[in-house]
Design a protein around this motif. Structure first.
Motif, PDB file in Angstrom:
ATOM      1  N   VAL A 228       0.845  -1.205   0.000  1.00  0.00           N
ATOM      2  CA  VAL A 228       0.000   0.000   0.000  1.00  0.00           C
ATOM      3  C   VAL A 228       0.875   1.247   0.000  1.00  0.00           C
ATOM      4  O   VAL A 228       0.570   2.233  -0.684  1.00  0.00           O
ATOM      5  CB  VAL A 228      -0.945  -0.007   1.225  1.00  0.00           C
ATOM      6  CG1 VAL A 228      -1.631   1.355   1.381  1.00  0.00           C
ATOM      7  CG2 VAL A 228      -1.987  -1.103   1.073  1.00  0.00           C
ATOM      8  N   ALA A 229       1.992   1.205   0.728  1.00  0.00           N
ATOM      9  CA  ALA A 229       2.898   2.349   0.790  1.00  0.00           C
ATOM     10  C   ALA A 229       3.475   2.666  -0.589  1.00  0.00           C
ATOM     11  O   ALA A 229       3.462   3.824  -1.027  1.00  0.00           O
ATOM     12  CB  ALA A 229       4.028   2.084   1.787  1.00  0.00           C
ATOM     13  N   VAL A 230       3.994   1.646  -1.286  1.00  0.00           N
ATOM     14  CA  VAL A 230       4.623   1.904  -2.589  1.00  0.00           C
ATOM     15  C   VAL A 230       3.592   2.295  -3.642  1.00  0.00           C
ATOM     16  O   VAL A 230       3.848   3.169  -4.485  1.00  0.00           O
ATOM     17  CB  VAL A 230       5.454   0.682  -3.048  1.00  0.00           C
ATOM     18  CG1 VAL A 230       4.558  -0.481  -3.459  1.00  0.00           C
ATOM     19  CG2 VAL A 230       6.388   1.063  -4.189  1.00  0.00           C
ATOM     20  N   LEU A 231       2.401   1.697  -3.584  1.00  0.00           N
ATOM     21  CA  LEU A 231       1.351   2.056  -4.537  1.00  0.00           C
ATOM     22  C   LEU A 231       0.828   3.467  -4.262  1.00  0.00           C
ATOM     23  O   LEU A 231       0.543   4.224  -5.197  1.00  0.00           O
ATOM     24  CB  LEU A 231       0.219   1.034  -4.481  1.00  0.00           C
ATOM     25  CG  LEU A 231       0.565  -0.377  -4.980  1.00  0.00           C
ATOM     26  CD1 LEU A 231      -0.620  -1.325  -4.782  1.00  0.00           C
ATOM     27  CD2 LEU A 231       0.975  -0.351  -6.450  1.00  0.00           C
ATOM     28  N   SER A 232       0.706   3.829  -2.986  1.00  0.00           N
ATOM     29  CA  SER A 232       0.281   5.186  -2.625  1.00  0.00           C
ATOM     30  C   SER A 232       1.297   6.204  -3.118  1.00  0.00           C
ATOM     31  O   SER A 232       0.936   7.268  -3.637  1.00  0.00           O
ATOM     32  CB  SER A 232       0.129   5.312  -1.109  1.00  0.00           C
ATOM     33  OG  SER A 232      -0.847   4.423  -0.617  1.00  0.00           O
ATOM     34  N   LEU A 233       2.584   5.867  -2.974  1.00  0.00           N
ATOM     35  CA  LEU A 233       3.648   6.770  -3.424  1.00  0.00           C
ATOM     36  C   LEU A 233       3.573   6.990  -4.929  1.00  0.00           C
ATOM     37  O   LEU A 233       3.691   8.119  -5.417  1.00  0.00           O
ATOM     38  CB  LEU A 233       5.006   6.180  -3.042  1.00  0.00           C
ATOM     39  CG  LEU A 233       6.242   6.986  -3.446  1.00  0.00           C
ATOM     40  CD1 LEU A 233       6.235   8.342  -2.750  1.00  0.00           C
ATOM     41  CD2 LEU A 233       7.513   6.219  -3.113  1.00  0.00           C
ATOM     42  N   LYS A 234       3.359   5.916  -5.665  1.00  0.00           N
ATOM     43  CA  LYS A 234       3.257   6.019  -7.128  1.00  0.00           C
ATOM     44  C   LYS A 234       2.037   6.844  -7.534  1.00  0.00           C
ATOM     45  O   LYS A 234       2.106   7.656  -8.472  1.00  0.00           O
ATOM     46  CB  LYS A 234       3.200   4.624  -7.741  1.00  0.00           C
ATOM     47  CG  LYS A 234       4.500   3.826  -7.609  1.00  0.00           C
ATOM     48  CD  LYS A 234       4.387   2.454  -8.254  1.00  0.00           C
ATOM     49  CE  LYS A 234       5.681   1.659  -8.079  1.00  0.00           C
ATOM     50  NZ  LYS A 234       6.822   2.293  -8.785  1.00  0.00           N
ATOM     51  N   LEU A 235       0.919   6.642  -6.842  1.00  0.00           N
ATOM     52  CA  LEU A 235      -0.292   7.398  -7.158  1.00  0.00           C
ATOM     53  C   LEU A 235      -0.116   8.890  -6.863  1.00  0.00           C
ATOM     54  O   LEU A 235      -0.567   9.744  -7.635  1.00  0.00           O
ATOM     55  CB  LEU A 235      -1.480   6.850  -6.355  1.00  0.00           C
ATOM     56  CG  LEU A 235      -2.060   5.523  -6.843  1.00  0.00           C
ATOM     57  CD1 LEU A 235      -3.110   5.013  -5.867  1.00  0.00           C
ATOM     58  CD2 LEU A 235      -2.662   5.673  -8.239  1.00  0.00           C
ATOM     59  N   ILE A 236       0.547   9.189  -5.762  1.00  0.00           N
ATOM     60  CA  ILE A 236       0.796  10.593  -5.406  1.00  0.00           C
ATOM     61  C   ILE A 236       1.685  11.255  -6.444  1.00  0.00           C
ATOM     62  O   ILE A 236       1.424  12.375  -6.892  1.00  0.00           O
ATOM     63  CB  ILE A 236       1.419  10.693  -4.003  1.00  0.00           C
ATOM     64  CG1 ILE A 236       0.386  10.319  -2.933  1.00  0.00           C
ATOM     65  CG2 ILE A 236       1.956  12.103  -3.744  1.00  0.00           C
ATOM     66  CD1 ILE A 236       0.960  10.219  -1.534  1.00  0.00           C
ATOM     67  N   ASP A 237       2.757  10.561  -6.849  1.00  0.00           N
ATOM     68  CA  ASP A 237       3.661  11.115  -7.860  1.00  0.00           C
ATOM     69  C   ASP A 237       2.934  11.341  -9.182  1.00  0.00           C
ATOM     70  O   ASP A 237       3.147  12.343  -9.862  1.00  0.00           O
ATOM     71  CB  ASP A 237       4.849  10.179  -8.069  1.00  0.00           C
ATOM     72  CG  ASP A 237       5.849  10.253  -6.922  1.00  0.00           C
ATOM     73  OD1 ASP A 237       5.845  11.270  -6.202  1.00  0.00           O
ATOM     74  OD2 ASP A 237       6.628   9.303  -6.736  1.00  0.00           O
ATOM     75  N   GLN A 238       2.071  10.376  -9.528  1.00  0.00           N
ATOM     76  CA  GLN A 238       1.336  10.497 -10.787  1.00  0.00           C
ATOM     77  C   GLN A 238       0.311  11.627 -10.724  1.00  0.00           C
ATOM     78  O   GLN A 238       0.160  12.403 -11.672  1.00  0.00           O
ATOM     79  CB  GLN A 238       0.638   9.172 -11.111  1.00  0.00           C
ATOM     80  CG  GLN A 238      -0.092   9.173 -12.446  1.00  0.00           C
ATOM     81  CD  GLN A 238      -0.721   7.824 -12.759  1.00  0.00           C
ATOM     82  OE1 GLN A 238      -0.703   6.910 -11.936  1.00  0.00           O
ATOM     83  NE2 GLN A 238      -1.284   7.684 -13.936  1.00  0.00           N
ATOM     84  N   PHE A 239      -0.381  11.724  -9.603  1.00  0.00           N
ATOM     85  CA  PHE A 239      -1.436  12.724  -9.463  1.00  0.00           C
ATOM     86  C   PHE A 239      -0.873  14.141  -9.411  1.00  0.00           C
ATOM     87  O   PHE A 239      -1.388  15.062 -10.048  1.00  0.00           O
ATOM     88  CB  PHE A 239      -2.260  12.444  -8.204  1.00  0.00           C
ATOM     89  CG  PHE A 239      -3.204  13.551  -7.848  1.00  0.00           C
ATOM     90  CD1 PHE A 239      -4.302  13.839  -8.638  1.00  0.00           C
ATOM     91  CD2 PHE A 239      -2.981  14.325  -6.709  1.00  0.00           C
ATOM     92  CE1 PHE A 239      -5.168  14.865  -8.311  1.00  0.00           C
ATOM     93  CE2 PHE A 239      -3.846  15.360  -6.380  1.00  0.00           C
ATOM     94  CZ  PHE A 239      -4.943  15.629  -7.186  1.00  0.00           C
ATOM     95  N   THR A 240       0.193  14.310  -8.627  1.00  0.00           N
ATOM     96  CA  THR A 240       0.750  15.651  -8.455  1.00  0.00           C
ATOM     97  C   THR A 240       1.611  16.099  -9.632  1.00  0.00           C
ATOM     98  O   THR A 240       1.872  17.291  -9.797  1.00  0.00           O
ATOM     99  CB  THR A 240       1.601  15.725  -7.180  1.00  0.00           C
ATOM    100  OG1 THR A 240       2.693  14.786  -7.283  1.00  0.00           O
ATOM    101  CG2 THR A 240       0.777  15.396  -5.957  1.00  0.00           C
ATOM    102  N   GLY A 241       2.066  15.132 -10.444  1.00  0.00           N
ATOM    103  CA  GLY A 241       2.942  15.479 -11.559  1.00  0.00           C
ATOM    104  C   GLY A 241       4.325  15.870 -11.096  1.00  0.00           C
ATOM    105  O   GLY A 241       5.049  16.586 -11.792  1.00  0.00           O
TER     106      GLY A 241
END
Length: 256
Positions: free
Chosen positions: A86-99
């Motif tokens: 969940v931590a690594v997937l959350s990190l990837k989603l945050i990076d993708q969302f924030t650009g």
């Protein structure tokens, strides 16, 4: 992972193990797991692949299972890999969302990132205040008389209140992507702890009710077990959120 990344992960998991050992002075069948904050921080700093994050979670699970006085330590062998994923997937989603990664590539000083919505700061503040209030209700005896006779007097409503506060915080952060990028350590650790803690409770509940007599001579009612466990999970998630964010900035500076 590079050798440097492995060293960073090892150091943070080692510190987490020490903190875990010290935390055992607190009695109870389910205790706060601060190791999650440290492996979440490790994942944020080294940005591993999903398979590598799973490996970090497995090592963390072994540490938590060996250093524990919880009612069923082997559950950590499942809950911590789940938390790490969940931590690594959350990190990837945050990076993708924030650009954020795109902004770094173009070196535009965050120019490609979305702008913060002022309303998001208000909603985030409400969520944070709600989470602080939840911690006060759970852990400060002085607050107990203040909520007597109110809706928050029951444990069920307290858990609902805590869950709503977390959701409000996440909604607020969604509206302020630039700030979300800055405080992503807190968000990643929060989500990882909620996922890990909930998984631990589910695994323990299965053992308790599928195999009565293994953990307790007389199995408690399902609702009683869950209601008594979830406040600890939410409280630990809030603590890990703050701890991970406090450690993030100095740890990031040390890596340079």
């Amino acid at each position: 992972m590079k050798s440097k990344d492995i060293v960073i992960v090892g150091i943070l998991l080692g510190i987490g193990a020490i903190v875990r050992y010290v935390s055992l002075i607190a009695p109870g069948p389910i205790t706060s797991n601060l190791v999650i904050a440290f492996y979440s921080l490790a994942i944020i700093l080294v940005a591993p692949k999903v398979s590598e994050a799973l490996g970090i979670g497995i090592v963390a699970g072994i540490i938590c299972a060996l250093i524990s006085h919880s009612l069923f330590p082997p559950a950590n062998l499942i809950s911590e890999p789940v938390g790490a994923l969940v931590a690594v997937l959350s990190l990837k989603l945050i990076d993708q969302f924030t650009g954020a990664k795109k902004a770094i590539k173009v070196k535009a000083d965050g120019g490609s990132m979305k702008k913060d919505n002022p309303l998001g700061f208000v909603i985030t503040a409400i969520g944070l205040l709600g989470m602080l209030a939840f911690c006060g209700i759970m852990f400060l005896s002085e607050v107990k008389p203040l909520i007597k006779g109110t809706l928050l007097a029951t444990q069920t409503n307290q858990i609902i209140f805590g869950a709503i506060a977390v959701l409000v915080l996440l909604v607020g952060l969604y509206l302020i992507p630039r700030t979300l990028e800055k405080y992503r350590a807190a968000v990643v650790s929060l989500l990882a702890t909620l996922a890990s803690g909930t998984t631990f409770i589910v695994v323990a509940a299965i053992i308790i009710f599928a195999m009565p007599g293994i953990l307790f001579k007389t199995a408690p009612a399902m609702d009683v077990f869950i209601l008594s466990s979830m406040p600890i999970v939410i409280g630990c998630a809030i603590i890990n959120m703050v701890l991970a964010q406090i450690l993030y900035f100095p740890a990031k500076q040390a890596m340079r």
